[in-house]
Design a protein around this motif. Structure first.
Motif, short mmCIF file in Angstrom:
data_model
loop_
_atom_site.label_atom_id
_atom_site.label_comp_id
_atom_site.label_asym_id
_atom_site.label_seq_id
_atom_site.Cartn_x
_atom_site.Cartn_y
_atom_site.Cartn_z
N UNK A 42 35.80 38.88 74.81
CA UNK A 42 36.71 39.75 74.04
C UNK A 42 38.13 39.30 74.37
N UNK A 43 38.82 38.75 73.39
CA UNK A 43 40.16 38.19 73.60
C UNK A 43 41.13 38.78 72.58
N UNK A 44 42.43 38.81 72.89
CA UNK A 44 43.38 39.27 71.88
C UNK A 44 43.29 38.43 70.61
N UNK A 45 43.36 39.08 69.48
CA UNK A 45 43.33 38.35 68.22
C UNK A 45 44.46 37.33 68.16
N UNK A 46 44.12 36.14 67.68
CA UNK A 46 45.11 35.06 67.53
C UNK A 46 45.73 35.20 66.14
N UNK A 47 46.97 35.55 66.09
CA UNK A 47 47.55 36.01 64.84
C UNK A 47 48.91 35.38 64.59
N UNK A 48 49.22 35.12 63.31
CA UNK A 48 50.46 34.44 62.93
C UNK A 48 51.61 35.44 62.80
N UNK A 49 51.77 36.25 63.81
CA UNK A 49 52.92 37.15 63.96
C UNK A 49 53.72 36.69 65.16
#
Length: 571
Positions: free
Chosen positions: A210-217
């Motif tokens: 369970x990892x932090x979502x990899x997001x283009x923010x």
């Protein structure tokens, strides 16, 4: 984005034409313009400049009908777009095509959700960015499914680095072979409930991360790197409305402004590409024929190279409509594969539960991403399944809930809603769809839309492998919530139609052999070497990861290749 140069009839010759201004089209435009090419971007929808986001700063109580769209309006304009009841809202309906204006046909149900405007779905996307690995690029060959990808992870690794640096992807390194680490900004951290999920799941299922979502923010803003009109994320969680801060990656905030600064960009909205024009004598495309969506005027525009980035379905529809004596079934379709092998991720499956404890904790802001659980089945011999091929991943979040009893009003209601309840944890499973030749889209030339274009028709469905995969995905979600100590666990498995995940892929696939594929390893048409396809149409399999960052890496790589070929006199 500021004023953008428009053309109507004055200029009809360019170095390059890019069809579409969305995620891959904007990236193609930026790369071409910065390399010195006079580039025309053709957008079939209306012009939208950065900041022209009508609901971006509205509070919930300012949205009509509590953000709902009245059923009479849904029935008239959005009867297909609203098949997913959470999708069409007052906050975002201006980005979504009206079904009565942009009809399509279905032999099998297909939920085609899209918008026609500058930036396309780059204004609407979920922004999740996960690299593909050799597990994905080698899967078809190992499984004996469809055809082999003509590239491997090593071909894209440096290009992932390149685009991630500019895009700005927040994330946490985990050293997983199925989802390689990238060039990350600091992650949006897991909240305490999500961290609890990570720790408890790892104890019982060490291979489930369970990892932090990899997001283009942009969790961090670096103006020397994140060029354009960008700024740091304010954790407002209103991304699908359009971000006035330019805090997430979009064509409006990032690629098109950089392209415009070069002086080489011309953006023409309301430009419906009817066909790509082919010259049999040279074996090249000479340009495009367009129709002005407002005036009805038709025009031919020429260019040395053409990049097709109108989205998976839009690109292939243009290619299928580009018929000539040399290509009676569509441009570059000597293989007969154009329109086939249509894929999407499938979801509508997952689980949720209540996590007791942690009542004395809270979190600040509304971060733009929750957690991600990468694929953990069929990645090696130890995880190989006998009942289905490929795998699935999860996206989810944990949030505090409030308990507002029915009928409570006034000060009593305020007292209740200011006392947060327990954490609710939900996870949605995203499954891989195999590339079946039988799953396709085609054009019905006997019927046309308001612009005289043949109607796109879909004939694709989930099959036995997908249904077996779904059952296991739901089972595993329940197992993880149980491991975390959740109560009131509920699961669901509502088989959505292809298209619902809005990750449509395939229909003009890459491959080694011109007899079985449309594109080579450089996203270049086997049959027409000055035409490139770098949107989702090029994909040879679907993986489990969100595909947009891969489209951008492929686009940057293809532009670099085209540029070198031009310098060498080969194009």
């Amino acid at each position: 984005m500021g004023p953008v140069k428009m053309i109507k009839t004055t200029q009809t010759d360019f170095d390059a034409i890019v069809i579409g201004s969305g995620i891959s089209g904007g990236y193609a435009a930026m790369e071409l313009c910065t390399k010195g090419y006079k580039t025309l971007v053709l957008e079939r929808g209306r012009a939208v400049a950065h900041g022209e986001y009508p609901t971006a700063t509205m509070d919930p109580w300012e949205l009509p009908h509590e953000d709902r769209v009245p059923q009479a309006e849904i029935a008239t304009h959005y009867h297909k777009q609203d098949r997913l009841p959470w999708w069409v809202r007052q906050a975002n309906k201006h980005w979504i095509n009206k079904d009565d204006e942009y009809p399509y046909q279905e032999d099998e149900r297909f939920d085609w959700i899209r918008g026609h405007h500058t930036g396309g779905r780059s204004l609407m996307w979920g922004r999740q960015c996960y690299r593909w690995s050799d597990i994905d690029f080698e899967a078809n060959k190992k499984d004996g499914i469809a055809i082999d990808w003509p590239i491997r992870y090593a071909d894209l690794a440096d290009w992932y680095d390149y685009v991630e640096t500019f895009v700005g992807v927040s994330g946490q390194k985990e050293n997983l072979k199925q989802v390689p680490d990238g060039v990350f900004l600091k992650p949006f951290p897991l909240n305490c409930a999500e961290q609890h999920l990570r720790e408890t799941v790892a104890k019982k299922f060490p291979d489930r991360i369970v990892t932090p979502g990899r997001v283009a923010n942009l969790s961090e803003y670096k103006p020397e790197v994140h060029k354009g009109k960008r700024g740091q994320c304010m954790s407002r969680d209103r991304c699908w409305r359009g971000c006035p801060f330019g805090a997430y990656f979009s064509s409006q905030s990032a690629t098109l402004p950089v392209a415009e600064e070069t002086g080489n960009l011309t953006l023409r909205p309301n430009s419906i590409v009817q066909e790509i024009i082919y010259d049999a004598a040279s074996g090249r495309a000479t340009g495009v024929r367009i129709k002005d969506a407002v005036t009805g005027e038709q025009q031919e525009i020429s260019a040395r190279i053409i990049f097709c980035n109108a989205s998976t379905v839009g690109t292939t529809a243009i290619l299928l409509n580009s018929r000539s004596e040399a290509f009676p079934n569509g441009l570059g379709n000597s293989s007969g594969e154009l329109g086939h092998n249509l894929m999407d991720h499938h979801y509508g499956m997952g689980a949720s539960g209540i996590l007791p404890g942690l009542e004395d904790t809270y979190y600040s802001g509304r971060k733009p991403t929750g957690f991600y659980i990468p694929r953990f089945t069929n990645i090696d011999e130890e995880t190989k399944r006998a009942d289905y091929l490929r795998g699935f991943g999860y996206q989810g979040e944990a949030r505090r809930i409030t308990n507002a009893p029915e009928g409570v009003v006034g000060s009593a209601l305020k007292d209740v809603i200011f006392k947060p309840g327990a954490y609710s944890v939900r996870m949605t499973c995203f499954g891989e769809m195999l590339p079946y030749h039988e799953n396709r889209m085609y054009l019905d030339f006997s019927k046309t839309d308001q612009h005289g274009m043949p109607l796109i028709t879909f004939d694709a469905k989930l099959r036995e492998n997908e249904h077996k995969l779904r059952a296991d995905g739901v089972k595993c979600a329940v197992e993880m919530l149980e491991a975390a100590g959740c109560t009131n666990i509920t699961s669901y498995n509502n088989a959505t139609a292809p298209g619902a995940c809005i990750h449509e892929m395939g229909t003009a696939r890459m491959g080694h052999d011109p007899k079985t594929s449309v594109l080579n390893k450089w996203n270049q048409m086997h049959d027409v070497p000055n035409v490139f396809v770098t949107d989702g149409a090029c994909m040879t399999s679907s993986g489990t990861q969100n595909p947009s960052i891969t489209y951008m890496a492929l686009t940057a790589r293809a532009v670099d290749y085209a540029h070198k070929q031009i310098l060498a006199g080969a194009l």
